[in-house]
Design a protein around this motif. Structure first.
Motif, short mmCIF file in Angstrom:
data_model
loop_
_atom_site.label_atom_id
_atom_site.label_comp_id
_atom_site.label_asym_id
_atom_site.label_seq_id
_atom_site.Cartn_x
_atom_site.Cartn_y
_atom_site.Cartn_z
N GLY A 178 41.47 25.11 47.21
CA GLY A 178 42.23 26.23 46.65
C GLY A 178 43.42 26.51 47.55
O GLY A 178 43.61 25.87 48.59
N ARG A 179 44.23 27.48 47.16
CA ARG A 179 45.40 27.80 47.98
C ARG A 179 45.92 29.19 47.68
O ARG A 179 45.65 29.78 46.62
CB ARG A 179 46.48 26.76 47.82
CG ARG A 179 47.11 26.40 46.49
CD ARG A 179 47.21 27.37 45.43
NE ARG A 179 48.24 27.09 44.46
CZ ARG A 179 49.03 28.02 43.93
NH1 ARG A 179 48.89 29.28 44.24
NH2 ARG A 179 49.92 27.70 43.04
N PHE A 180 46.65 29.72 48.65
CA PHE A 180 47.40 30.97 48.46
C PHE A 180 48.84 30.62 48.81
O PHE A 180 49.08 29.97 49.83
CB PHE A 180 46.83 32.05 49.39
CG PHE A 180 47.60 33.35 49.34
CD1 PHE A 180 47.78 34.02 48.14
CD2 PHE A 180 48.13 33.90 50.50
CE1 PHE A 180 48.49 35.22 48.10
CE2 PHE A 180 48.83 35.09 50.47
CZ PHE A 180 49.01 35.75 49.26
N ALA A 181 49.76 31.04 47.95
CA ALA A 181 51.13 30.53 48.09
C ALA A 181 52.17 31.65 48.04
O ALA A 181 52.92 31.78 47.08
CB ALA A 181 51.38 29.50 46.98
N PRO A 182 52.21 32.48 49.07
CA PRO A 182 53.16 33.61 49.03
C PRO A 182 54.61 33.18 49.24
O PRO A 182 54.88 32.21 49.95
CB PRO A 182 52.70 34.47 50.22
CG PRO A 182 52.06 33.51 51.17
CD PRO A 182 51.43 32.44 50.32
N SER A 183 55.52 33.90 48.61
CA SER A 183 56.95 33.72 48.87
C SER A 183 57.31 34.64 50.04
O SER A 183 56.91 35.81 50.04
CB SER A 183 57.77 34.13 47.65
OG SER A 183 57.35 33.38 46.54
N PRO A 184 58.07 34.14 51.00
CA PRO A 184 58.39 34.97 52.17
C PRO A 184 59.55 35.92 51.89
O PRO A 184 60.63 35.83 52.49
CB PRO A 184 58.73 33.92 53.24
CG PRO A 184 59.28 32.78 52.46
CD PRO A 184 58.60 32.78 51.11
N ILE A 221 53.75 28.42 52.25
CA ILE A 221 54.84 29.41 52.20
C ILE A 221 55.91 28.89 51.24
O ILE A 221 56.47 27.81 51.44
CB ILE A 221 55.43 29.64 53.62
CG1 ILE A 221 54.36 30.20 54.58
CG2 ILE A 221 56.65 30.55 53.56
CD1 ILE A 221 53.94 31.63 54.34
N GLU A 222 56.19 29.67 50.21
CA GLU A 222 57.09 29.21 49.15
C GLU A 222 58.52 29.68 49.40
O GLU A 222 59.03 30.59 48.75
CB GLU A 222 56.52 29.65 47.79
CG GLU A 222 55.13 29.04 47.62
CD GLU A 222 54.70 28.78 46.21
OE1 GLU A 222 54.92 29.66 45.36
OE2 GLU A 222 54.12 27.71 45.96
N ASP A 223 59.13 29.02 50.38
CA ASP A 223 60.49 29.38 50.79
C ASP A 223 61.50 28.44 50.12
O ASP A 223 62.40 27.92 50.78
CB ASP A 223 60.61 29.33 52.32
CG ASP A 223 60.18 28.00 52.89
OD1 ASP A 223 59.61 27.17 52.15
OD2 ASP A 223 60.43 27.76 54.09
N ILE A 265 43.82 29.97 41.74
CA ILE A 265 43.43 31.33 41.33
C ILE A 265 44.57 32.22 41.77
O ILE A 265 44.89 32.30 42.97
CB ILE A 265 42.10 31.77 42.02
CG1 ILE A 265 40.99 30.73 41.83
CG2 ILE A 265 41.68 33.15 41.52
CD1 ILE A 265 40.46 30.57 40.44
N ARG A 266 45.22 32.89 40.83
CA ARG A 266 46.39 33.69 41.17
C ARG A 266 46.57 34.80 40.15
O ARG A 266 45.77 34.92 39.22
CB ARG A 266 47.64 32.80 41.26
CG ARG A 266 47.93 32.05 39.99
CD ARG A 266 49.11 31.10 40.18
NE ARG A 266 49.33 30.28 39.01
CZ ARG A 266 50.18 29.27 38.96
NH1 ARG A 266 50.91 28.97 40.01
NH2 ARG A 266 50.33 28.58 37.86
N GLY A 267 47.63 35.58 40.32
CA GLY A 267 47.81 36.76 39.49
C GLY A 267 48.28 36.44 38.07
O GLY A 267 48.91 35.40 37.83
#
Ligand code: GLU
Length: 298
Positions: free
Chosen positions: A14-20, A50-52, A195-197
């Motif tokens: 799985g992963r979490f991929a926030p934009s900075p 990190i989705e930069d 799994i995301r919003g």
């Protein structure tokens, strides 16, 4: 050459991929927690990316704040954090491959043109064969609809109208689009579960369309409800949603568990954040996550 099996793996990833673009807020915590719990409850790995990809939106140093905040909430990831800004070669390769399959075309329309079309791109540049020296974006020509069995929202099918028409893969300001970058990253990083919003529900359809065109085995997807603020809008970094306070990590985690319909225990918020996570992983039940698009939190 079909590349479908090169990246196949049996391990849950799985992963979490926030934009900075600013500090984490409650809505991002919900997405991080849901993806982390589903991974750990399935003995899986969990990555942070990190989705930069979009330089004008990047806020300097916010990647550090995000990672510190994840650490304060006791999250541990399995591999070094990846950065989209360092993965342009992969995006170019996929874009070239789609181009070679004649699945893309040049488009000169601006945001204002698309707004004038009512927000859905009508495909007017598709047969225009624009010369390379005219400023343009590159769009993906949607043909088939995307279908998936959403782990939370159930069976889903979205077609061309559901994704607002042919969408951009490479912007006229020379930036790879979020859709292309995420589809390629999830594939290249062997992600098996996303799994995301719910705010990214339509994006899942776009990403599946791209991966299907590239003949890639796709991940499973699940969309948790979006957290809305008192104004009825999605909590977001751009709306200056309140940053998460690492000092209240356990309380934040318990609130996120409640939001996700999960069991909690009396006094759980007085335990340390890693104990809260241990409790949560033992009790994680994805079937209890509300099948709602959004929930108001304040
Ligand atoms: N970077 C996106 C965001 O922060 C999330 C992307 C994803 O989970 O696919 O909203």
């Amino acid at each position: 050459m079909p590349v479908a099996f090169e990246h196949m793996t049996q391990t849950y990833r799985g992963r979490f991929a926030p934009s900075p673009t600013g500090p984490l807020h409650f809505g991002s915590l919900v997405a991080a927690l849901a993806s982390w719990l589903d991974a750990r409850a399935n003995n899986g790995e969990w990555l942070v990316r990190i989705e930069d990809i979009d330089p004008p939106r990047v806020v300097a140093e916010s990647d550090k704040y995000i990672l510190n905040s994840l650490e304060a909430h006791a999250f541990v990831w399995n591999e070094p954090v990846s950065y989209q800004s360092q993965r342009h070669d992969l995006y170019k390769e996929a874009l070239d491959q789609l181009g070679a399959q004649t699945r893309t075309y040049h488009c000169r329309c601006t945001r204002a043109d698309i707004a004038a079309m009512g927000g859905t791109y009508d495909g007017r540049c598709k047969n225009a064969a624009l010369a390379d020296d005219i400023p343009h974006s590159v769009r993906f020509a949607v043909d088939k609809s995307a279908r998936w069995e959403d782990l939370i929202q159930g069976p889903t099918e979205l077609g061309k109208a559901g994704v607002q028409g042919d969408f951009v893969l490479f912007r006229r300001d020379q930036v790879y689009s979020y859709q292309l970058a995420v589809a390629v990253d999830d594939w290249q990083q062997d992600i098996t579960h996303v799994i995301r919003g719910y705010d990214l529900f339509d994006s899942t359809a776009r990403q599946l369309m791209l991966l299907n065109a590239l003949d890639i085995n796709t991940a499973r997807y699940g969309h948790v409800p979006m957290a809305l603020g008192s104004d009825g809008h999605k909590l977001s970094k751009q709306n200056q949603a309140e940053p998460l306070d690492g000092k209240n990590a356990s309380r934040n985690l318990v609130a996120a568990l409640q939001f996700l319909g999960q069991e909690t225990a009396e006094d759980l918020e007085n335990a340390g954040p890693s104990e809260v996570l241990d409790f949560a992983v033992q009790n994680w039940n994805i079937d209890k996550v509300p099948e709602q698009q959004s929930i108001r939190v304040c």
